[in-house]
Design a protein around this motif. Sequence first.
Motif, mmCIF file in Angstrom:
data_model
loop_
_atom_site.group_PDB
_atom_site.id
_atom_site.type_symbol
_atom_site.label_atom_id
_atom_site.label_comp_id
_atom_site.label_asym_id
_atom_site.label_seq_id
_atom_site.Cartn_x
_atom_site.Cartn_y
_atom_site.Cartn_z
ATOM 1 N N HIS A 75 23.526 56.407 -26.546
ATOM 2 C CA HIS A 75 23.674 56.663 -27.710
ATOM 3 C C HIS A 75 25.070 55.786 -28.714
ATOM 4 O O HIS A 75 24.975 54.716 -27.912
ATOM 5 C CB HIS A 75 24.923 58.115 -27.709
ATOM 6 C CG HIS A 75 23.910 59.034 -26.798
ATOM 7 N ND1 HIS A 75 23.845 59.618 -25.761
ATOM 8 C CD2 HIS A 75 23.001 59.984 -27.718
ATOM 9 C CE1 HIS A 75 22.985 60.439 -25.203
ATOM 10 N NE2 HIS A 75 22.947 60.677 -26.457
ATOM 11 N N ILE A 133 27.880 55.432 -30.347
ATOM 12 C CA ILE A 133 29.359 55.827 -30.196
ATOM 13 C C ILE A 133 30.349 55.666 -31.305
ATOM 14 O O ILE A 133 30.867 54.259 -31.047
ATOM 15 C CB ILE A 133 30.381 55.330 -28.462
ATOM 16 C CG1 ILE A 133 29.375 55.889 -27.639
ATOM 17 C CG2 ILE A 133 31.254 56.056 -28.776
ATOM 18 C CD1 ILE A 133 29.236 55.632 -26.195
ATOM 19 N N ARG A 138 33.181 60.529 -30.546
ATOM 20 C CA ARG A 138 33.899 60.933 -29.441
ATOM 21 C C ARG A 138 35.357 60.776 -29.253
ATOM 22 O O ARG A 138 35.803 60.787 -30.841
ATOM 23 C CB ARG A 138 34.073 59.818 -28.306
ATOM 24 C CG ARG A 138 34.652 59.396 -27.311
ATOM 25 C CD ARG A 138 34.595 58.187 -26.642
ATOM 26 N NE ARG A 138 35.719 58.136 -26.259
ATOM 27 C CZ ARG A 138 36.710 57.119 -25.973
ATOM 28 N NH1 ARG A 138 36.916 57.494 -27.263
ATOM 29 N NH2 ARG A 138 37.366 57.263 -25.145
ATOM 30 N N SER A 144 26.885 54.204 -23.721
ATOM 31 C CA SER A 144 26.189 53.662 -24.889
ATOM 32 C C SER A 144 24.656 52.534 -24.911
ATOM 33 O O SER A 144 24.943 52.758 -25.678
ATOM 34 C CB SER A 144 27.629 52.578 -24.638
ATOM 35 O OG SER A 144 27.374 51.631 -24.075
ATOM 36 N N ILE A 175 29.843 58.323 -20.998
ATOM 37 C CA ILE A 175 28.999 57.756 -22.865
ATOM 38 C C ILE A 175 28.191 57.308 -21.893
ATOM 39 O O ILE A 175 29.053 55.971 -22.767
ATOM 40 C CB ILE A 175 29.155 58.628 -23.975
ATOM 41 C CG1 ILE A 175 30.191 59.795 -23.514
ATOM 42 C CG2 ILE A 175 28.479 59.330 -25.351
ATOM 43 C CD1 ILE A 175 31.727 60.095 -25.345
ATOM 44 N N ASP A 188 24.935 69.168 -28.811
ATOM 45 C CA ASP A 188 26.032 69.672 -27.201
ATOM 46 C C ASP A 188 27.128 69.054 -27.929
ATOM 47 O O ASP A 188 27.221 68.878 -28.616
ATOM 48 C CB ASP A 188 25.463 68.356 -26.038
ATOM 49 C CG ASP A 188 26.364 69.148 -25.695
ATOM 50 O OD1 ASP A 188 26.223 70.034 -24.328
ATOM 51 O OD2 ASP A 188 26.336 67.905 -24.189
ATOM 52 N N ILE A 189 28.207 69.660 -27.630
ATOM 53 C CA ILE A 189 29.705 69.567 -27.498
ATOM 54 C C ILE A 189 29.866 69.932 -26.139
ATOM 55 O O ILE A 189 29.155 70.710 -25.519
ATOM 56 C CB ILE A 189 30.006 70.747 -28.829
ATOM 57 C CG1 ILE A 189 30.095 70.626 -29.704
ATOM 58 C CG2 ILE A 189 31.355 70.036 -28.971
ATOM 59 C CD1 ILE A 189 29.609 71.427 -30.817
ATOM 60 N N VAL A 243 26.854 60.307 -30.902
ATOM 61 C CA VAL A 243 28.234 60.691 -30.108
ATOM 62 C C VAL A 243 29.194 60.607 -30.615
ATOM 63 O O VAL A 243 30.443 59.298 -31.214
ATOM 64 C CB VAL A 243 28.494 60.162 -28.223
ATOM 65 C CG1 VAL A 243 29.612 61.050 -27.855
ATOM 66 C CG2 VAL A 243 27.502 61.093 -27.869
ATOM 67 N N ASN A 287 33.707 66.462 -27.947
ATOM 68 C CA ASN A 287 32.492 64.929 -28.350
ATOM 69 C C ASN A 287 30.727 65.759 -28.396
ATOM 70 O O ASN A 287 30.417 66.470 -28.022
ATOM 71 C CB ASN A 287 32.016 64.349 -26.805
ATOM 72 C CG ASN A 287 33.344 63.777 -26.353
ATOM 73 O OD1 ASN A 287 33.748 62.314 -26.671
ATOM 74 N ND2 ASN A 287 34.195 63.750 -25.212
ATOM 75 N N ILE A 288 31.375 65.095 -30.332
ATOM 76 C CA ILE A 288 29.681 66.014 -30.813
ATOM 77 C C ILE A 288 28.006 64.669 -30.517
ATOM 78 O O ILE A 288 28.406 63.726 -31.066
ATOM 79 C CB ILE A 288 29.851 66.142 -31.718
ATOM 80 C CG1 ILE A 288 31.287 67.069 -32.019
ATOM 81 C CG2 ILE A 288 28.982 66.582 -32.890
ATOM 82 C CD1 ILE A 288 32.437 66.761 -33.538
ATOM 83 N N VAL A 289 27.384 65.746 -29.583
ATOM 84 C CA VAL A 289 26.130 64.611 -29.638
ATOM 85 C C VAL A 289 25.461 65.111 -30.415
ATOM 86 O O VAL A 289 24.834 66.084 -30.624
ATOM 87 C CB VAL A 289 25.404 64.954 -28.116
ATOM 88 C CG1 VAL A 289 23.984 63.857 -28.228
ATOM 89 C CG2 VAL A 289 26.330 64.670 -27.645
ATOM 90 N N ASP A 339 21.346 64.264 -33.202
ATOM 91 C CA ASP A 339 20.826 63.641 -32.639
ATOM 92 C C ASP A 339 19.193 63.894 -33.924
ATOM 93 O O ASP A 339 19.716 65.129 -33.865
ATOM 94 C CB ASP A 339 19.782 64.531 -31.344
ATOM 95 C CG ASP A 339 18.266 63.705 -31.384
ATOM 96 O OD1 ASP A 339 18.224 62.840 -31.988
ATOM 97 O OD2 ASP A 339 17.182 64.106 -30.722
#
Length: 154
Positions: free
Chosen positions: A49, A51, A9, A46, A44, A36-37, A7, A26-28, A30
């Motif tokens: 993800h 971070i 952040r 941790s 989040i 996701d944004i 993420v 926040n840009i996720v 994978d």
Amino acid sequence: MGKMGIVLRKTHLIDVVNGHIKENANIVIDGDTIVDIFYKDSAIDSDQHEIIDLEGCFALPGLIDLHTHLIWSGGSDPVRVVEEEGIQLSLLHAALNARKTLEAGGHDPFWGEQADGPAELIKAVRKQVLRGAKVIKVSATGGVYGQQNSPPGK
């Protein structure tokens, strides 16, 4: 078990479609995919993800070419020109080149040759070498240099 993704952040996300900067994005990610944004300042996980705090940084979507030569003259020996002109005059030329580059839509509008086919490409390379070029850069997309002389609709 390892973490599922990353993420990024609290970054400033540049929305190039709408011309806005979106704060606290926040840009996720994978693997190599943005999945996701979201903009809520929610917790989040941790454990799930990694971070990376990017507060104060900017995220730019896609591949953006930030490579420019604004200070170069476009001549056969641009380094010599800068040395002879001095920094003040070179900076004025850089400002003018920035305007030309923006108006042309791309990279170094004062250099380049348009070539249609192998025979013309050989001639264009020879012309650049005679002007003093030590490196030949090929742009096979038409790019900035092809816009002025391209047929309508191309």
